[in-house]
Enzyme design. Sequence first.
Site, PDB file in Angstrom:
ATOM      1  N   TYR A  33       0.829  -1.203   0.000  1.00  0.00           N
ATOM      2  CA  TYR A  33       0.000   0.000   0.000  1.00  0.00           C
ATOM      3  C   TYR A  33       0.859   1.247   0.000  1.00  0.00           C
ATOM      4  CZ  TYR A  33       0.865   1.007   4.997  1.00  0.00           C
ATOM      5  OH  TYR A  33       1.451   1.332   6.192  1.00  0.00           O
ATOM      6  N   ARG A  52       8.180   4.207  -4.580  1.00  0.00           N
ATOM      7  CA  ARG A  52       8.297   3.237  -3.476  1.00  0.00           C
ATOM      8  C   ARG A  52       7.276   2.112  -3.663  1.00  0.00           C
ATOM      9  NH1 ARG A  52       7.723   5.483   2.461  1.00  0.00           N
ATOM     10  NH2 ARG A  52       5.536   5.535   1.836  1.00  0.00           N
ATOM     11  N   ARG A 100      -7.933 -20.153  -1.925  1.00  0.00           N
ATOM     12  CA  ARG A 100      -6.918 -20.034  -0.883  1.00  0.00           C
ATOM     13  C   ARG A 100      -5.913 -21.192  -0.946  1.00  0.00           C
ATOM     14  NH1 ARG A 100      -5.381 -21.461   4.120  1.00  0.00           N
ATOM     15  NH2 ARG A 100      -4.429 -19.804   5.378  1.00  0.00           N
ATOM     16  N   LYS A 148       6.513  -1.813   1.935  1.00  0.00           N
ATOM     17  CA  LYS A 148       5.309  -1.258   2.552  1.00  0.00           C
ATOM     18  C   LYS A 148       4.152  -2.254   2.399  1.00  0.00           C
ATOM     19  CE  LYS A 148       3.266   3.289   3.332  1.00  0.00           C
ATOM     20  NZ  LYS A 148       3.294   3.159   4.772  1.00  0.00           N
ATOM     21  N   GLU A 181      11.838   2.736  14.306  1.00  0.00           N
ATOM     22  CA  GLU A 181      10.885   3.747  13.818  1.00  0.00           C
ATOM     23  C   GLU A 181       9.589   3.586  14.590  1.00  0.00           C
ATOM     24  OE1 GLU A 181       9.607   2.970   9.744  1.00  0.00           O
ATOM     25  OE2 GLU A 181       9.866   0.826  10.071  1.00  0.00           O
ATOM     26  N   LEU A 206      11.061   1.544   7.180  1.00  0.00           N
ATOM     27  CA  LEU A 206      10.515   2.050   5.931  1.00  0.00           C
ATOM     28  C   LEU A 206      11.276   3.325   5.569  1.00  0.00           C
ATOM     29  CD1 LEU A 206       8.131   1.503   3.922  1.00  0.00           C
ATOM     30  CD2 LEU A 206       7.027   3.434   5.036  1.00  0.00           C
TER      31      LEU A 206
HETATM   32  N1  PDD Z   1       2.764   5.179   7.258  1.00  0.00           N
HETATM   33  N2  PDD Z   1       7.353   4.027   8.976  1.00  0.00           N
HETATM   34  C1  PDD Z   1       6.258   3.282   8.863  1.00  0.00           C
HETATM   35  C2  PDD Z   1       6.237   1.927   9.499  1.00  0.00           C
HETATM   36  C3  PDD Z   1       5.137   3.763   8.164  1.00  0.00           C
HETATM   37  O1  PDD Z   1       4.040   2.998   8.056  1.00  0.00           O
HETATM   38  C4  PDD Z   1       5.177   5.062   7.603  1.00  0.00           C
HETATM   39  C5  PDD Z   1       4.009   5.623   6.831  1.00  0.00           C
HETATM   40  C6  PDD Z   1       6.353   5.814   7.750  1.00  0.00           C
HETATM   41  C7  PDD Z   1       6.495   7.182   7.140  1.00  0.00           C
HETATM   42  O2  PDD Z   1       6.586   7.092   5.740  1.00  0.00           O
HETATM   43  P1  PDD Z   1       6.097   8.290   4.803  1.00  0.00           P
HETATM   44  O3  PDD Z   1       6.839   9.493   5.234  1.00  0.00           O
HETATM   45  O4  PDD Z   1       6.476   7.851   3.440  1.00  0.00           O
HETATM   46  O5  PDD Z   1       4.615   8.441   4.993  1.00  0.00           O
HETATM   47  C8  PDD Z   1       7.428   5.262   8.419  1.00  0.00           C
HETATM   48  C9  PDD Z   1       1.556   5.562   6.572  1.00  0.00           C
HETATM   49  C10 PDD Z   1       1.310   7.025   6.608  1.00  0.00           C
HETATM   50  C11 PDD Z   1       0.408   4.727   7.105  1.00  0.00           C
HETATM   51  O6  PDD Z   1       0.639   3.541   7.320  1.00  0.00           O
HETATM   52  O7  PDD Z   1      -0.695   5.242   7.297  1.00  0.00           O
END
Ligand code: PDD
Length: 287
Positions: A33, A52, A100, A148, A181, A206
Amino acid sequence: MSRIAYVNGHYLPHAHASVHIEDRGYQFADGVYEVVALYKGIILDEIGHLERLERSLNALRIKPPVTLPVLRLLIREIQRRNLLQTGLIYLQITRGVATRFHPFPDPPVPSSLIITAKHMKLPNDAIVQKGVSVITIPEMRWPRCDIKSISLLPNILAKQEAIDKGAYESWFLDAEGFVTEGTATNAWIVNEKGCIQTRPTNENILSGITRKTILDVAKDLGIPFVEKPFNTHDAEHAQEAFITSATNYVMPVTTINKKPVGKGVAGPISIQLRHAYLEKMVAENAE
Ligand code: PDD
Protein backbone atom coordinates in the site's frame (compact mmCIF):
# COMPACT_ATOMS: atom_id res chain seq x y z
CA MET A 1 -21.09 14.52 0.06
CA SER A 2 -20.65 10.76 -0.11
CA ARG A 3 -17.18 9.34 -0.67
CA ILE A 4 -16.23 7.53 -3.86
CA ALA A 5 -13.77 4.64 -4.02
CA TYR A 6 -11.98 3.06 -6.97
CA VAL A 7 -12.08 -0.75 -7.06
CA ASN A 8 -10.55 -2.65 -9.98
CA GLY A 9 -11.72 -0.33 -12.73
CA HIS A 10 -14.94 0.88 -11.11
CA TYR A 11 -15.85 4.03 -9.18
CA LEU A 12 -18.25 3.06 -6.42
CA PRO A 13 -19.91 4.71 -3.43
CA HIS A 14 -17.42 4.14 -0.59
CA ALA A 15 -20.02 2.43 1.60
CA HIS A 16 -20.67 -0.23 -1.05
CA ALA A 17 -17.12 -0.70 -2.35
CA SER A 18 -15.81 -4.20 -1.65
CA VAL A 19 -13.41 -6.88 -2.81
CA HIS A 20 -13.89 -10.63 -3.19
CA ILE A 21 -13.67 -12.81 -0.04
CA GLU A 22 -10.78 -14.71 -1.61
CA ASP A 23 -8.72 -11.63 -2.38
CA ARG A 24 -5.23 -12.57 -1.20
CA GLY A 25 -4.97 -9.25 0.58
CA TYR A 26 -7.97 -10.19 2.71
CA GLN A 27 -6.83 -13.77 3.36
CA PHE A 28 -3.02 -13.52 3.49
CA ALA A 29 -2.20 -9.78 3.73
CA ASP A 30 -0.48 -10.52 0.41
CA GLY A 31 -0.21 -6.96 -0.85
CA VAL A 32 1.28 -3.51 -0.54
CA TYR A 33 0.00 0.00 0.00
CA GLU A 34 0.83 3.68 -0.08
CA VAL A 35 -0.60 6.72 1.67
CA VAL A 36 -0.22 9.96 -0.25
CA ALA A 37 -1.11 13.25 1.42
CA LEU A 38 -2.97 16.14 -0.18
CA TYR A 39 -2.54 19.63 1.18
CA LYS A 40 -4.86 22.38 -0.15
CA GLY A 41 -5.43 20.37 -3.31
CA ILE A 42 -1.72 19.68 -3.86
CA ILE A 43 -0.52 16.06 -4.00
CA LEU A 44 2.61 15.81 -1.85
CA ASP A 45 5.68 13.90 -3.03
CA GLU A 46 3.58 11.80 -5.40
CA ILE A 47 6.48 10.46 -7.46
CA GLY A 48 8.39 9.37 -4.35
CA HIS A 49 5.35 7.44 -3.12
CA LEU A 50 4.69 5.82 -6.50
CA GLU A 51 8.32 4.82 -6.93
CA ARG A 52 8.30 3.24 -3.48
CA LEU A 53 5.07 1.43 -4.43
CA GLU A 54 6.89 0.03 -7.47
CA ARG A 55 9.79 -1.12 -5.26
CA SER A 56 7.38 -2.84 -2.84
CA LEU A 57 5.60 -4.60 -5.73
CA ASN A 58 8.92 -5.75 -7.22
CA ALA A 59 10.14 -7.04 -3.85
CA LEU A 60 7.00 -9.20 -3.53
CA ARG A 61 6.84 -10.08 -7.25
CA ILE A 62 3.33 -8.63 -7.61
CA LYS A 63 2.54 -7.40 -11.12
CA PRO A 64 1.53 -3.71 -11.24
CA PRO A 65 -2.15 -3.65 -12.26
CA VAL A 66 -1.73 -0.39 -14.22
CA THR A 67 1.18 1.72 -15.41
CA LEU A 68 2.49 4.61 -13.35
CA PRO A 69 0.96 7.32 -15.61
CA VAL A 70 -2.43 5.58 -15.36
CA LEU A 71 -2.09 5.40 -11.59
CA ARG A 72 -1.44 9.15 -11.51
CA LEU A 73 -4.61 9.73 -13.57
CA LEU A 74 -6.64 7.51 -11.21
CA ILE A 75 -5.34 9.41 -8.19
CA ARG A 76 -6.46 12.70 -9.76
CA GLU A 77 -9.86 11.25 -10.63
CA ILE A 78 -10.40 10.04 -7.05
CA GLN A 79 -9.27 13.43 -5.79
CA ARG A 80 -11.75 15.13 -8.17
CA ARG A 81 -14.69 12.83 -7.41
CA ASN A 82 -14.18 13.28 -3.65
CA LEU A 83 -13.52 17.06 -3.88
CA LEU A 84 -10.41 16.33 -1.84
CA GLN A 85 -8.38 19.35 -0.75
CA THR A 86 -6.55 18.33 2.43
CA GLY A 87 -6.46 14.67 3.30
CA LEU A 88 -5.14 11.34 2.13
CA ILE A 89 -5.27 9.05 -0.84
CA TYR A 90 -4.86 5.37 0.07
CA LEU A 91 -3.67 2.93 -2.62
CA GLN A 92 -3.63 -0.82 -2.12
CA ILE A 93 -2.49 -3.51 -4.53
CA THR A 94 -2.81 -7.21 -3.75
CA ARG A 95 -1.84 -10.40 -5.58
CA GLY A 96 -5.46 -10.78 -6.65
CA VAL A 97 -8.31 -13.22 -6.17
CA ALA A 98 -7.64 -16.98 -6.13
CA THR A 99 -8.72 -20.09 -4.24
CA ARG A 100 -6.92 -20.03 -0.88
CA PHE A 101 -3.58 -21.78 -1.41
CA HIS A 102 -0.28 -20.38 -0.10
CA PRO A 103 1.88 -20.32 -3.27
CA PHE A 104 1.43 -17.58 -5.87
CA PRO A 105 -1.60 -18.35 -8.08
CA ASP A 106 -0.55 -20.36 -11.14
CA PRO A 107 -1.47 -19.26 -13.73
CA PRO A 108 -1.24 -15.73 -12.29
CA VAL A 109 -4.44 -13.75 -11.73
CA PRO A 110 -4.86 -9.98 -12.16
CA SER A 111 -3.62 -7.95 -9.19
CA SER A 112 -6.33 -6.02 -7.32
CA LEU A 113 -6.16 -2.24 -7.06
CA ILE A 114 -8.21 -0.09 -4.74
CA ILE A 115 -7.92 3.66 -4.18
CA THR A 116 -9.76 5.57 -1.48
CA ALA A 117 -9.81 9.19 -0.34
CA LYS A 118 -10.14 10.59 3.15
CA HIS A 119 -10.58 14.19 4.23
CA MET A 120 -8.32 15.24 7.09
CA LYS A 121 -8.54 18.20 9.44
CA LEU A 122 -5.10 19.57 10.22
CA PRO A 123 -4.18 20.00 13.88
CA ASN A 124 -4.18 23.67 14.94
CA ASP A 125 -1.06 25.45 16.24
CA ALA A 126 -1.95 24.79 19.89
CA ILE A 127 -2.15 21.03 19.24
CA VAL A 128 1.15 21.04 17.33
CA GLN A 129 2.79 23.08 20.13
CA LYS A 130 1.58 20.54 22.68
CA GLY A 131 3.12 17.76 20.61
CA VAL A 132 2.52 14.05 21.09
CA SER A 133 3.63 11.35 23.51
CA VAL A 134 5.61 8.30 22.54
CA ILE A 135 6.30 5.03 24.33
CA THR A 136 8.99 2.50 23.44
CA ILE A 137 8.34 -1.16 22.78
CA PRO A 138 10.53 -4.11 21.64
CA GLU A 139 10.73 -4.58 17.87
CA MET A 140 8.49 -7.47 16.84
CA ARG A 141 8.24 -7.06 13.08
CA TRP A 142 9.83 -9.03 10.24
CA PRO A 143 13.28 -8.06 8.85
CA ARG A 144 11.85 -6.49 5.64
CA CYS A 145 10.21 -3.35 7.00
CA ASP A 146 11.45 -1.50 3.89
CA ILE A 147 8.56 -3.14 1.99
CA LYS A 148 5.31 -1.26 2.55
CA SER A 149 3.31 -4.43 3.10
CA ILE A 150 -0.32 -4.41 4.23
CA SER A 151 0.65 -7.02 6.83
CA LEU A 152 0.60 -4.62 9.78
CA LEU A 153 -0.41 -6.69 12.81
CA PRO A 154 2.69 -5.83 14.95
CA ASN A 155 2.23 -2.14 14.05
CA ILE A 156 -1.42 -2.27 15.06
CA LEU A 157 -0.69 -3.98 18.38
CA ALA A 158 2.09 -1.49 19.13
CA LYS A 159 -0.10 1.49 18.21
CA GLN A 160 -2.92 0.17 20.41
CA GLU A 161 -0.46 -0.26 23.27
CA ALA A 162 0.46 3.41 22.86
CA ILE A 163 -3.22 4.42 22.94
CA ASP A 164 -3.88 2.18 25.96
CA LYS A 165 -1.03 3.95 27.79
CA GLY A 166 -2.34 7.41 26.89
CA ALA A 167 0.33 7.97 24.20
CA TYR A 168 0.06 8.65 20.47
CA GLU A 169 2.79 6.50 18.98
CA SER A 170 5.12 3.60 19.86
CA TRP A 171 8.75 3.56 18.85
CA PHE A 172 10.15 0.09 18.22
CA LEU A 173 13.51 -0.74 19.84
CA ASP A 174 15.88 -3.19 18.13
CA ALA A 175 17.82 -5.90 20.01
CA GLU A 176 20.55 -3.34 20.94
CA GLY A 177 17.99 -0.88 22.29
CA PHE A 178 18.15 1.50 19.32
CA VAL A 179 14.94 3.06 18.00
CA THR A 180 14.02 1.68 14.58
CA GLU A 181 10.89 3.75 13.82
CA GLY A 182 7.29 4.28 14.87
CA THR A 183 4.30 2.12 13.98
CA ALA A 184 3.45 4.43 11.06
CA THR A 185 6.07 7.17 11.33
CA ASN A 186 9.83 7.69 11.20
CA ALA A 187 11.53 8.70 14.46
CA TRP A 188 13.86 11.67 14.97
CA ILE A 189 15.61 13.61 17.70
CA VAL A 190 17.50 16.88 17.87
CA ASN A 191 20.45 15.59 19.86
CA GLU A 192 22.37 17.25 22.70
CA LYS A 193 24.60 18.98 20.12
CA GLY A 194 21.59 20.49 18.32
CA CYS A 195 22.02 18.12 15.38
CA ILE A 196 19.02 16.38 13.81
CA GLN A 197 19.45 12.62 14.13
CA THR A 198 17.54 9.74 12.56
CA ARG A 199 18.37 6.12 11.85
CA PRO A 200 19.86 5.38 8.41
CA THR A 201 17.54 3.45 6.11
CA ASN A 202 18.05 -0.26 5.55
CA GLU A 203 15.73 -3.27 5.51
CA ASN A 204 14.75 -2.65 9.15
CA ILE A 205 12.74 0.51 8.54
CA LEU A 206 10.52 2.05 5.93
CA SER A 207 12.39 4.59 3.86
CA GLY A 208 9.92 7.39 4.58
CA ILE A 209 9.15 9.78 1.75
CA THR A 210 8.60 12.56 4.30
CA ARG A 211 11.88 11.52 5.97
CA LYS A 212 13.78 12.09 2.74
CA THR A 213 12.13 15.46 2.15
CA ILE A 214 12.90 16.55 5.72
CA LEU A 215 16.59 15.74 5.18
CA ASP A 216 16.45 17.97 2.06
CA VAL A 217 14.68 20.70 4.06
CA ALA A 218 17.35 20.51 6.78
CA LYS A 219 20.02 20.84 4.08
CA ASP A 220 18.21 23.89 2.60
CA LEU A 221 17.97 25.50 6.03
CA GLY A 222 21.57 24.71 6.96
CA ILE A 223 20.50 22.65 9.98
CA PRO A 224 23.10 19.93 10.68
CA PHE A 225 21.88 16.33 10.56
CA VAL A 226 23.29 12.86 11.01
CA GLU A 227 21.85 9.51 9.95
CA LYS A 228 22.80 7.46 13.00
CA PRO A 229 20.75 5.22 15.32
CA PHE A 230 19.76 6.62 18.74
CA ASN A 231 18.58 4.83 21.86
CA THR A 232 16.01 5.69 24.54
CA HIS A 233 18.66 7.37 26.69
CA ASP A 234 19.66 9.63 23.76
CA ALA A 235 15.99 10.42 23.12
CA GLU A 236 15.21 11.20 26.74
CA HIS A 237 18.20 13.58 26.86
CA ALA A 238 17.58 15.14 23.46
CA GLN A 239 16.73 18.82 22.98
CA GLU A 240 13.77 17.87 20.82
CA ALA A 241 12.13 14.88 19.22
CA PHE A 242 9.64 14.51 16.40
CA ILE A 243 8.00 12.05 14.05
CA THR A 244 7.40 12.30 10.31
CA SER A 245 4.95 10.69 7.90
CA ALA A 246 2.62 11.56 5.05
CA THR A 247 -0.21 11.87 7.58
CA ASN A 248 1.65 13.77 10.34
CA TYR A 249 4.06 15.85 8.22
CA VAL A 250 6.41 16.80 11.10
CA MET A 251 4.87 16.34 14.54
CA PRO A 252 6.80 17.29 17.70
CA VAL A 253 7.22 14.59 20.36
CA THR A 254 7.12 16.15 23.81
CA THR A 255 7.23 13.10 26.09
CA ILE A 256 8.94 9.72 25.73
CA ASN A 257 7.92 7.03 28.21
CA LYS A 258 6.15 9.79 30.18
CA LYS A 259 9.40 11.80 30.60
CA PRO A 260 9.46 15.26 29.02
CA VAL A 261 11.74 15.82 26.05
CA GLY A 262 13.66 19.07 26.52
CA LYS A 263 11.22 21.60 27.99
CA GLY A 264 8.25 19.29 27.37
CA VAL A 265 6.82 21.50 24.61
CA ALA A 266 7.38 21.50 20.85
CA GLY A 267 10.95 22.49 20.06
CA PRO A 268 11.85 25.34 17.67
CA ILE A 269 13.61 23.11 15.14
CA SER A 270 10.63 20.73 14.92
CA ILE A 271 8.28 23.67 14.33
CA GLN A 272 10.62 25.25 11.79
CA LEU A 273 10.85 21.95 9.89
CA ARG A 274 7.07 21.52 9.89
CA HIS A 275 6.54 24.96 8.34
CA ALA A 276 9.44 24.63 5.90
CA TYR A 277 8.20 21.18 4.83
CA LEU A 278 4.77 22.52 3.86
CA GLU A 279 6.30 25.54 2.09
CA LYS A 280 8.60 23.26 0.07
CA MET A 281 5.73 20.88 -0.75
CA VAL A 282 3.52 23.71 -2.02
CA ALA A 283 6.39 25.23 -4.03
CA GLU A 284 7.46 21.93 -5.61
CA ASN A 285 4.20 20.05 -6.11
CA ALA A 286 1.67 22.67 -7.25
CA GLU A 287 0.49 21.74 -10.80
N1 PDD B 1 2.76 5.18 7.26
N2 PDD B 1 7.35 4.03 8.98
C1 PDD B 1 6.26 3.28 8.86
C2 PDD B 1 6.24 1.93 9.50
C3 PDD B 1 5.14 3.76 8.16
O1 PDD B 1 4.04 3.00 8.06
C4 PDD B 1 5.18 5.06 7.60
C5 PDD B 1 4.01 5.62 6.83
C6 PDD B 1 6.35 5.81 7.75
C7 PDD B 1 6.50 7.18 7.14
O2 PDD B 1 6.59 7.09 5.74
P1 PDD B 1 6.10 8.29 4.80
O3 PDD B 1 6.84 9.49 5.23
O4 PDD B 1 6.48 7.85 3.44
O5 PDD B 1 4.62 8.44 4.99
C8 PDD B 1 7.43 5.26 8.42
C9 PDD B 1 1.56 5.56 6.57
C10 PDD B 1 1.31 7.03 6.61
C11 PDD B 1 0.41 4.73 7.11
O6 PDD B 1 0.64 3.54 7.32
O7 PDD B 1 -0.69 5.24 7.30
